[in-house]
Motif scaffolding. Sequence first.
Motif, PDB file in Angstrom:
ATOM      1  N   VAL A 107       0.868  -1.187   0.000  1.00 34.41           N
ATOM      2  CA  VAL A 107       0.000   0.000   0.000  1.00 34.41           C
ATOM      3  C   VAL A 107       0.897   1.227   0.000  1.00 34.41           C
ATOM      4  N   GLY A 108       0.790   2.051  -1.030  1.00 40.18           N
ATOM      5  CA  GLY A 108       1.494   3.313  -1.049  1.00 40.18           C
ATOM      6  C   GLY A 108       2.855   3.294  -1.707  1.00 40.18           C
ATOM      7  N   LEU A 109       3.275   2.164  -2.270  1.00 39.76           N
ATOM      8  CA  LEU A 109       4.580   2.070  -2.922  1.00 39.76           C
ATOM      9  C   LEU A 109       4.367   1.476  -4.318  1.00 39.76           C
ATOM     10  N   ALA A 110       3.646   2.176  -5.144  1.00 41.30           N
ATOM     11  CA  ALA A 110       3.213   1.678  -6.448  1.00 41.30           C
ATOM     12  C   ALA A 110       4.413   1.337  -7.334  1.00 41.30           C
ATOM     13  N   GLY A 111       4.270   0.248  -8.076  1.00 47.67           N
ATOM     14  CA  GLY A 111       5.272  -0.143  -9.040  1.00 47.67           C
ATOM     15  C   GLY A 111       6.468  -0.878  -8.486  1.00 47.67           C
ATOM     16  N   VAL A 112       6.490  -1.156  -7.207  1.00 42.06           N
ATOM     17  CA  VAL A 112       7.619  -1.855  -6.578  1.00 42.06           C
ATOM     18  C   VAL A 112       7.113  -3.163  -5.988  1.00 42.06           C
ATOM     19  N   SER A 113       7.723  -4.282  -6.363  1.00 43.49           N
ATOM     20  CA  SER A 113       7.329  -5.587  -5.808  1.00 43.49           C
ATOM     21  C   SER A 113       8.412  -6.192  -4.935  1.00 43.49           C
ATOM     22  N   GLU A 114       9.668  -5.694  -5.026  1.00 43.23           N
ATOM     23  CA  GLU A 114      10.739  -6.251  -4.215  1.00 43.23           C
ATOM     24  C   GLU A 114      11.908  -5.301  -4.196  1.00 43.23           C
ATOM     25  N   THR A 115      12.825  -5.452  -3.230  1.00 41.10           N
ATOM     26  CA  THR A 115      14.073  -4.704  -3.153  1.00 41.10           C
ATOM     27  C   THR A 115      15.169  -5.670  -2.713  1.00 41.10           C
ATOM     28  N   PRO A 116      16.451  -5.306  -2.934  1.00 38.19           N
ATOM     29  CA  PRO A 116      17.531  -6.173  -2.452  1.00 38.19           C
ATOM     30  C   PRO A 116      17.474  -6.334  -0.936  1.00 38.19           C
ATOM     31  N   ARG A 117      17.850  -7.509  -0.474  1.00 36.75           N
ATOM     32  CA  ARG A 117      17.836  -7.767   0.974  1.00 36.75           C
ATOM     33  C   ARG A 117      18.846  -6.884   1.698  1.00 36.75           C
ATOM     34  N   ASP A 118      19.993  -6.587   1.033  1.00 30.18           N
ATOM     35  CA  ASP A 118      21.028  -5.800   1.698  1.00 30.18           C
ATOM     36  C   ASP A 118      20.516  -4.441   2.165  1.00 30.18           C
ATOM     37  N   SER A 119      19.526  -3.879   1.454  1.00 30.84           N
ATOM     38  CA  SER A 119      19.023  -2.558   1.827  1.00 30.84           C
ATOM     39  C   SER A 119      17.686  -2.619   2.550  1.00 30.84           C
ATOM     40  N   ALA A 120      17.206  -3.827   2.858  1.00 27.79           N
ATOM     41  CA  ALA A 120      15.868  -3.973   3.446  1.00 27.79           C
ATOM     42  C   ALA A 120      15.881  -3.696   4.949  1.00 27.79           C
ATOM     43  N   PHE A 121      15.038  -2.771   5.391  1.00 28.48           N
ATOM     44  CA  PHE A 121      14.839  -2.540   6.822  1.00 28.48           C
ATOM     45  C   PHE A 121      14.315  -3.815   7.485  1.00 28.48           C
ATOM     46  N   CYS A 122      13.419  -4.524   6.772  1.00 27.33           N
ATOM     47  CA  CYS A 122      12.769  -5.696   7.360  1.00 27.33           C
ATOM     48  C   CYS A 122      13.762  -6.833   7.608  1.00 27.33           C
ATOM     49  N   ALA A 123      14.921  -6.821   6.905  1.00 26.18           N
ATOM     50  CA  ALA A 123      15.943  -7.815   7.190  1.00 26.18           C
ATOM     51  C   ALA A 123      16.503  -7.646   8.600  1.00 26.18           C
ATOM     52  N   HIS A 124      16.449  -6.416   9.121  1.00 25.74           N
ATOM     53  CA  HIS A 124      16.841  -6.182  10.521  1.00 25.74           C
ATOM     54  C   HIS A 124      15.710  -6.597  11.464  1.00 25.74           C
ATOM     55  N   THR A 125      14.465  -6.367  11.035  1.00 31.83           N
ATOM     56  CA  THR A 125      13.320  -6.677  11.902  1.00 31.83           C
ATOM     57  C   THR A 125      13.266  -8.155  12.276  1.00 31.83           C
ATOM     58  N   ILE A 126      13.587  -9.051  11.321  1.00 28.63           N
ATOM     59  CA  ILE A 126      13.454 -10.490  11.600  1.00 28.63           C
ATOM     60  C   ILE A 126      14.526 -11.014  12.537  1.00 28.63           C
ATOM     61  N   LEU A 127      15.483 -10.172  12.919  1.00 32.83           N
ATOM     62  CA  LEU A 127      16.524 -10.619  13.842  1.00 32.83           C
ATOM     63  C   LEU A 127      16.030 -10.686  15.284  1.00 32.83           C
ATOM     64  N   GLY A 128      14.878 -10.093  15.561  1.00 32.94           N
ATOM     65  CA  GLY A 128      14.338 -10.113  16.914  1.00 32.94           C
ATOM     66  C   GLY A 128      12.854 -10.396  16.913  1.00 32.94           C
ATOM     67  N   ALA A 129      12.326 -10.695  18.080  1.00 31.61           N
ATOM     68  CA  ALA A 129      10.907 -11.058  18.194  1.00 31.61           C
ATOM     69  C   ALA A 129      10.011  -9.839  18.394  1.00 31.61           C
ATOM     70  N   GLU A 130      10.591  -8.691  18.689  1.00 34.44           N
ATOM     71  CA  GLU A 130       9.792  -7.513  19.001  1.00 34.44           C
ATOM     72  C   GLU A 130       9.711  -6.563  17.814  1.00 34.44           C
ATOM     73  N   LEU A 131       8.785  -5.623  17.919  1.00 33.60           N
ATOM     74  CA  LEU A 131       8.609  -4.606  16.888  1.00 33.60           C
ATOM     75  C   LEU A 131       9.858  -3.735  16.814  1.00 33.60           C
ATOM     76  N   MET A 132      10.331  -3.422  15.615  1.00 36.12           N
ATOM     77  CA  MET A 132      11.471  -2.523  15.423  1.00 36.12           C
ATOM     78  C   MET A 132      10.963  -1.187  14.904  1.00 36.12           C
ATOM     79  N   GLU A 133      11.372  -0.092  15.550  1.00 34.91           N
ATOM     80  CA  GLU A 133      10.896   1.242  15.180  1.00 34.91           C
ATOM     81  C   GLU A 133      12.101   2.149  14.963  1.00 34.91           C
ATOM     82  N   VAL A 134      12.137   2.845  13.848  1.00 33.51           N
ATOM     83  CA  VAL A 134      13.208   3.796  13.515  1.00 33.51           C
ATOM     84  C   VAL A 134      12.557   5.163  13.363  1.00 33.51           C
ATOM     85  N   ALA A 135      12.830   6.034  14.312  1.00 37.50           N
ATOM     86  CA  ALA A 135      12.159   7.341  14.312  1.00 37.50           C
ATOM     87  C   ALA A 135      12.624   8.209  13.149  1.00 37.50           C
ATOM     88  N   ASP A 136      13.929   8.235  12.880  1.00 36.07           N
ATOM     89  CA  ASP A 136      14.478   9.027  11.773  1.00 36.07           C
ATOM     90  C   ASP A 136      15.655   8.254  11.199  1.00 36.07           C
TER      91      ASP A 136
END
Length: 590
Positions: A63-92
Motif C-alpha cells: 500500500v502506497g509504494l506503487a510499481g515496486v514488488s521487491e528490493t535487495p535484501r542488503d538494503s531492506a529494513f525488514c531484514a533487521h526486523t526479523i533478527l528479533g521477536a519484538e517490533l522494530m521502530e526507527v524514528a528518523d
Amino acid sequence: MPAAATPADEAQRLARLRALAVLDTDAEPLFDALTRAAAALTGRPIALISLIDADRQWFKSNVGLAGVSETPRDSAFCAHTILGAELMEVADARCDPRFADNPLVTGKPDIRFYAGAPITLSDGLRMGSLCVIDREPGALDERQRQTLKVLASAAAEALELRRYAQEKSAALEHEAEALRQEVDSRRLLEQELLSRRAFLKRTGRLAGVGGWELDLATQQITWSDETCRIHDLPAGYRPSLDEALDFYAPEARPLIQAAVEKAIADGEGWDLQLPLITATGRNIWVRAIGTVEYAEDGQPRCLAGAFQDVTLRKRAVAALEASDRRFRKLFQYSLGLICTHDHEGLLLSVNPAAAKSLGYSIGEMIGRPLTDFMRPQLHPAFRDYLLRVITNDSDAGTLELIAKDGSLHIWQYHNVLDDEGEDPYVLGHAQDVTELQQQQIKLREWSIRDTLTGCFNRRYLAELIATHQKERLGCIVIDLDHFKQINDTWGHQRGDEVLIGMAAFLTHHVRAQDAVVRLGGDEFLVLLREAGDGLTETIVGRIDADRAAAPIAFTLGSTTLDEGVSLETGLAEADRLLYQARAGRPRRAR
C-alpha cells in the motif's frame, strides 16, 4: 551501509518460506486488507507485508509504494526486523547509523520513519514483517504498536492457513470456496474499520474464519456472517450469550464456559477444538479462539475471537487413524517398503522398513509430500505418476528418493488406488533395488573396461561406433615400439607394468571427458570429444613434448573427424598416419 546479520536459523527459515509457496504470487484481498488496516490505524502513507528471501525482500501486499514488488535484501529494513521477536521502530533513518546511507533513505522512496513487526509462524521462524513507512520522522503510540503486532500475527496465521488450504484434497474444495467468500466479505469491513477495529483485528487473523465479539458491559454478542453460516443460521443473527454457549455439545459446554470465565478473570485466551450442534442439528467440530480486549483504563472491555468449522479436518485425522490401525501389523512386520499417500502425494503412513531405508523416523516422514524426498528435476515426473495412478487405478515403475544422509535410493514399486472409502488414498508397495542398480552399473563398467590398464576396451569402441552422433572427434592412435622384446626379455609382468604405465601417461595428457582405449596388445587409442579447432594438434604436442616421461618409446598418428565422418574412417586415417610416421624414423625399445 551495514547489512543486516544473517539469522542463526537462516537455512531452516528459508526452507519454511519456500514451503509456504507464497513468493511471487498475486495479490490477495486478506493480505491487502491487513496492510490497509495498518496504514489507516497508524496514519502512515506506506504499509507493506514483506517476506525476506535469500537475497531480496518481496512484498506480498503493498500500500502506497506503487510499481515496486521487491528490493535487495542488503538494503531492506525488514531484514533487521526479523533478527528479533519484538517490533522494530526507527524514528528518523537519517540519524540511525544502520540506515543513514541506505539507498532507500538517500533515494526513492525517501524513507525517514519505519516501524515493523516480525511475521512469526507457529514454529517460531520469522518470515518477514508487516511494516509501516513514512517520508517524515515520527513515532507510534503504544496502541498503534500493539495493533501493528496483532496485524503481523494475523499475517503469519494467514500465511500458514493459506498453505494449508492449498494442500486440502478435492473433498475440501467446498470449504475453500467458503474461505474465498469470507475473504471477499473482509472488503466490506474496511468501511467500518475505525468503529470495528477490534473485530477486524480478530477475524482477520485467519483466512476464511468467522469472527465474534462479546461486549462485557452489555453482554451482547456480534457474529460475522461466516460464524452464522457455521451455525446454520442466517447472516446477521445475534444470539444471547447463553444461546451461543448452548450450541456446544453438552460435554463441551463446561470447557468453553471455564475458558470464558478464566479469560475474564486473568486475561488468558483460549484455542480449543470442540464438538458443536448447529441450529439444524448437524454435529460438527469447531475451532474456537478467544482473547480479552482491554479498555484504556486497563479493565476488560470485550472478548473477541475467531471461529472455524474443522469437521473435515477431524474426519481426515480419524480416517488416518483407522487406516493406521488397519495396516499396522502389515506395516510393522513387512520386509518390503509400504506406504500410503493421498492424491497429491502427501504421505499418510510409512512402514518401519521404508523409513529405515531412507534414514528417517516414521514421524519425520508422515504428513510430508513425497516430493520433499526427491530431486527438484524429478517433480514433473512424479506429477505424471499421480495422474496415471488416479486415472488407471494402479501404476508400476521405479522411483528415485533421497535418503536423510543425501544418498540416492531406487525403489521399484507397484501402487494401487483405494477409492472405496470416503477419502481415497494410494497404497504403495516397493522394493529397494538400489544395490541391484549399482551392480548393473558396475557390471556395465566392467564390460567396457580393460581389466589390466583400466582403459576402455574394444567393446566400448564398438558401442561408440554404433551410437556415434554427429560430433567432431579427435583420434590419436599410439603403438608401443619393440614391446614384444620387453616381454621376451623381461617377462610378461614387466610388460604389464609398461602397459599400465602407458595408460596412466596417456590419461594424464587428456581431459576428463576424453577416452583412452586399449585396442589390444600394445595399441592404444585416444578419443577427444568435441574436438574444436586445433585441439587434436595441441594434445599431440603435449604427448610428444613429454615422451621422456613415458614408460616406453612409441609411435603415433592422429586426425580430426569433422561432423558426418564415420569413426571407422577416422581410425583408418590415424592408422595410416601412424604407419607413415613409423616408416619415417627408427624405433628404440626402452
